[in-house]
Design an enzyme around this catalytic site. Structure first.
Site, short mmCIF file in Angstrom:
data_model
loop_
_atom_site.label_atom_id
_atom_site.label_comp_id
_atom_site.label_asym_id
_atom_site.label_seq_id
_atom_site.Cartn_x
_atom_site.Cartn_y
_atom_site.Cartn_z
N ALA A 135 -69.29 54.17 -8.37
CA ALA A 135 -68.18 53.52 -7.66
C ALA A 135 -68.37 52.00 -7.63
O ALA A 135 -69.34 51.46 -8.17
CB ALA A 135 -68.06 54.10 -6.26
N HIS A 136 -67.42 51.34 -6.97
CA HIS A 136 -67.35 49.86 -6.95
C HIS A 136 -68.64 49.18 -6.49
O HIS A 136 -69.34 49.68 -5.62
CB HIS A 136 -66.21 49.44 -6.01
CG HIS A 136 -66.45 49.93 -4.61
ND1 HIS A 136 -67.11 49.19 -3.67
CD2 HIS A 136 -66.16 51.12 -4.01
CE1 HIS A 136 -67.20 49.87 -2.55
NE2 HIS A 136 -66.64 51.06 -2.73
N HIS A 137 -68.91 48.05 -7.10
CA HIS A 137 -70.01 47.17 -6.71
C HIS A 137 -71.41 47.76 -6.87
O HIS A 137 -72.37 47.25 -6.27
CB HIS A 137 -69.82 46.64 -5.27
CG HIS A 137 -68.59 45.81 -5.12
ND1 HIS A 137 -67.51 46.22 -4.37
CD2 HIS A 137 -68.24 44.64 -5.69
CE1 HIS A 137 -66.54 45.31 -4.47
NE2 HIS A 137 -66.96 44.34 -5.27
#
Ligand SMILES: CC(C)(COP(=O)(O)OP(=O)(O)OC[C@H]1O[C@@H](n2cnc3c(N)ncnc32)[C@H](O)[C@@H]1OP(=O)(O)O)[C@@H](O)C(=O)NCCC(=O)NCCS
Length: 214
Positions: A135-137
């Site tokens: 997922a993000h980051h």
């Protein structure tokens, strides 16, 4: 000479990377192993001895992917092959999903069905196995492996050479230091400093109560 791909390794990870190369229609050179032998049928392709290959390979034409499961071995080989002037393409299976602002380092392989969401970084020579999701980051260190079906929630950080076992899951924001080995099916809910094996739900340092296997 037109570019051709050489896959370094003679085991199962090598076959998995070969499958990605096939799906992309990469022109193949063959395989490279320490002693010039392959554990699997090399499909009529040559299997070269590493020392000979390093002397004869042509930079810019002979492209290399390191396809050995152990992150420590990939790290060592990275230096040897880069010193010979060779470069490492990234391979992404056509069924993998890569969102915006996803950065992949040189030599990284993303296998079938993996999903790399957005705003995340994967280092060099990583192996993102089938159906893994990131997922993000998230930040995944060089030479790390994500096993089949493992799931990283947002902002997870894995240090260099981490090995995330099949189906392991990661709480948002957890940080694992370099060289962490995570057991299959584990739930990682806390930070760990690295150079250790963790396993279980929740994941804790691996302690044996039985005798080691012979
Ligand atoms: C964690 C792991 C590395 C341990 O392997 P090992 O050192 O050979 O350890 P053993 O199988 O001897 O198990 C040691 C103990 O840990 C436990 N254990 C092993 N793996 C475990 C796991 N994933 N979760 C919880 N406990 C685990 C065993 O039950 C055993 O406990 P006991 O001493 O109480 O009987 C391995 O089991 C594993 O999960 N590897 C991940 C492989 C993978 O998914 N690779 C991806 C390939 S693409």
């Amino acid at each position: 000479l037109s570019p051709r791909l050489w896959i370094v390794g003679g085991g199962n990870a090598t076959l998995e990377v070969w499958a990605v190369a096939q799906s992309l229609g990469c022109p193949m050179g063959g395989f490279v192993t320490l002693d010039g032998s392959c554990e699997f049928d090399p499909e009529g392709l040559p299997c070269r001895k590493e020392a000979d290959f390093l002397l004869e390979a042509v930079p810019g034409t002979d492209l290399v992917v390191l396809a050995i499961g152990d992150p420590r071995i990939r790290r060592r080989l990275d230096g040897a092959f880069a010193a010979a002037g060779l470069t490492f393409p990234t391979l992404v299976h056509p069924s993998a999903v890569l969102g915006p602002r996803v950065t992949l380092g040189e030599g990284t392989v993303v296998m079938a069905g993996a999903v790399l969401e957005t705003h995340l970084t994967v280092g060099r020579h990583c192996m993102i196995n089938v159906l893994a999701s990131v997922a993000h980051h998230c930040v995944i260190g060089d030479y790390s492996n994500l096993g089949p079906g493992c799931h990283l929630a947002g902002s997870v950080q894995l240090g260099e050479g981490c090995d995330a076992g099949t189906g392991s899951s990661y709480r948002p924001g957890v940080k694992l230091g370099p060289g962490t080995l995570v057991g299959a099916g584990s739930a990682v809910v806390a930070d760990w400093p690295g150079h250790m094996a963790i396993a279980g739900v929740p994941a804790k340092p691996l302690i044996r109560t039985s005798s080691p296997k012979p």
